[in-house]
Motif scaffolding. Structure first.
Motif, PDB file in Angstrom:
ATOM      1  N   LEU A  33       0.833  -1.195   0.000  1.00 49.50           N
ATOM      2  CA  LEU A  33       0.000   0.000   0.000  1.00 49.50           C
ATOM      3  C   LEU A  33       0.873   1.252   0.000  1.00 49.50           C
ATOM      4  CD1 LEU A  33      -2.628  -1.107   2.680  1.00 49.50           C
ATOM      5  CD2 LEU A  33      -3.004  -0.928   0.209  1.00 49.50           C
ATOM      6  N   PRO A  34       0.374   2.356  -0.554  1.00 48.54           N
ATOM      7  CA  PRO A  34       1.154   3.596  -0.628  1.00 48.54           C
ATOM      8  C   PRO A  34       1.123   4.370   0.691  1.00 48.54           C
ATOM      9  CG  PRO A  34      -0.970   3.951  -1.660  1.00 48.54           C
ATOM     10  CD  PRO A  34      -0.922   2.489  -1.263  1.00 48.54           C
ATOM     11  N   ALA A  57      -6.119   3.246   2.789  1.00 49.73           N
ATOM     12  CA  ALA A  57      -6.050   1.800   2.999  1.00 49.73           C
ATOM     13  C   ALA A  57      -7.468   1.235   3.003  1.00 49.73           C
ATOM     14  CB  ALA A  57      -5.368   1.489   4.324  1.00 49.73           C
ATOM     15  N   PRO A  58      -7.688   0.083   2.392  1.00 46.01           N
ATOM     16  CA  PRO A  58      -9.022  -0.520   2.391  1.00 46.01           C
ATOM     17  C   PRO A  58      -9.513  -0.769   3.815  1.00 46.01           C
ATOM     18  CG  PRO A  58      -7.598  -1.610   0.796  1.00 46.01           C
ATOM     19  CD  PRO A  58      -6.714  -0.713   1.612  1.00 46.01           C
ATOM     20  N   ILE A  62      -7.666  -2.549   7.570  1.00 45.52           N
ATOM     21  CA  ILE A  62      -7.138  -1.677   8.620  1.00 45.52           C
ATOM     22  C   ILE A  62      -6.868  -2.412   9.932  1.00 45.52           C
ATOM     23  CG2 ILE A  62      -7.726   0.276  10.124  1.00 45.52           C
ATOM     24  CD1 ILE A  62      -8.743   1.721   7.644  1.00 45.52           C
ATOM     25  N   PRO A  63      -7.773  -3.259  10.450  1.00 42.96           N
ATOM     26  CA  PRO A  63      -7.445  -3.950  11.709  1.00 42.96           C
ATOM     27  C   PRO A  63      -6.146  -4.750  11.641  1.00 42.96           C
ATOM     28  CG  PRO A  63      -9.782  -4.142  11.237  1.00 42.96           C
ATOM     29  CD  PRO A  63      -9.151  -3.554  10.014  1.00 42.96           C
ATOM     30  N   GLY A  64      -5.927  -5.448  10.543  1.00 42.29           N
ATOM     31  CA  GLY A  64      -4.707  -6.223  10.389  1.00 42.29           C
ATOM     32  C   GLY A  64      -3.474  -5.346  10.280  1.00 42.29           C
TER      33      GLY A  64
END
Length: 205
Positions: A33-34, A57-58, A62-64
């Motif tokens: 991810l950027p 971020a999708p 996010i939790p991960g």
């Protein structure tokens, strides 16, 4: 008996920017991810999940991503972090007056405690994962009379708790912004805090 004084952590007591940038950049490479570590480190304060949303971020990832960042944190961020000028002396000044020191931070609590321990900071209590006005929960629970921070969110948290809001310009917010949010006093660094504290609370016992 003295009073309880609360402090923010990042860019108030400590400078974790090099490690934070490195950790975020490493997470970006690992996740594909950027993620911009330098931009993240220049604007420390808001919760990590909000930062990741800002990097688009999708949501389902996010939790991960938060868990992974927290896992790499002790080895990547803690060793390169330093105490900011005046931090040790400010904590010591509160204790010298018979008071207690409290850290209230948006950072994950266990990692915040690692910083306190690694740098030998004289902090009586650490409360993590509270941001902006949420910080009032901990400040009220510990009867903190003063809260010191570098971010507009810190000033809002102090005022929500009815505490004296003290700003420092060591973070992303300048004097004008901190005063406009309601800070009673703004310092260039914590080196100015001990003298102010002594003069302001000289009669408190």
């Amino acid at each position: 008996m003295g009073i309880t004084v609360g402090f923010d952590l990042d860019m108030t007591l400590i400078d974790a920017r090099p490690g934070m940038a490195a950790a975020m950049n490493a997470l970006g490479v690992e996740s594909g991810l950027p993620l911009d570590g330098e931009a993240f480190a220049a604007n420390l304060g808001p919760p990590l999940d909000d930062i990741l949303r800002g990097f688009e971020a999708p949501e389902e990832r996010i939790p991960g991503l938060v868990d992974r960042f927290r896992a790499m944190y002790p080895e990547v961020v803690v060793p390169s972090t330093v105490a900011l000028p005046g931090a040790v002396e400010s904590l010591r000044a509160v204790h010298a007056a018979g008071g207690r020191t409290l850290v209230v931070t948006g950072k994950y609590g266990p990692n915040a405690q690692l910083h306190v321990d690694a740098l030998g900071l004289e902090v009586d209590e650490v409360v993590g994962e509270l941001w902006s006005t949420q910080k009032a929960e901990a400040l009220l629970a510990h009867d903190a009379r003063v809260y010191v921070g570098d971010h507009a969110g810190d000033i809002r948290g102090a005022l929500a708790a009815g505490a004296i809001a003290v700003g420092v310009t060591t973070g992303p917010c300048d004097r004008t912004l901190l005063l406009s949010e309601g800070a009673e006093v703004v310092f260039e660094s914590l080196t100015e805090f001990p003298d102010w504290f002594e003069k302001t609370f000289a009669t408190v016992g």
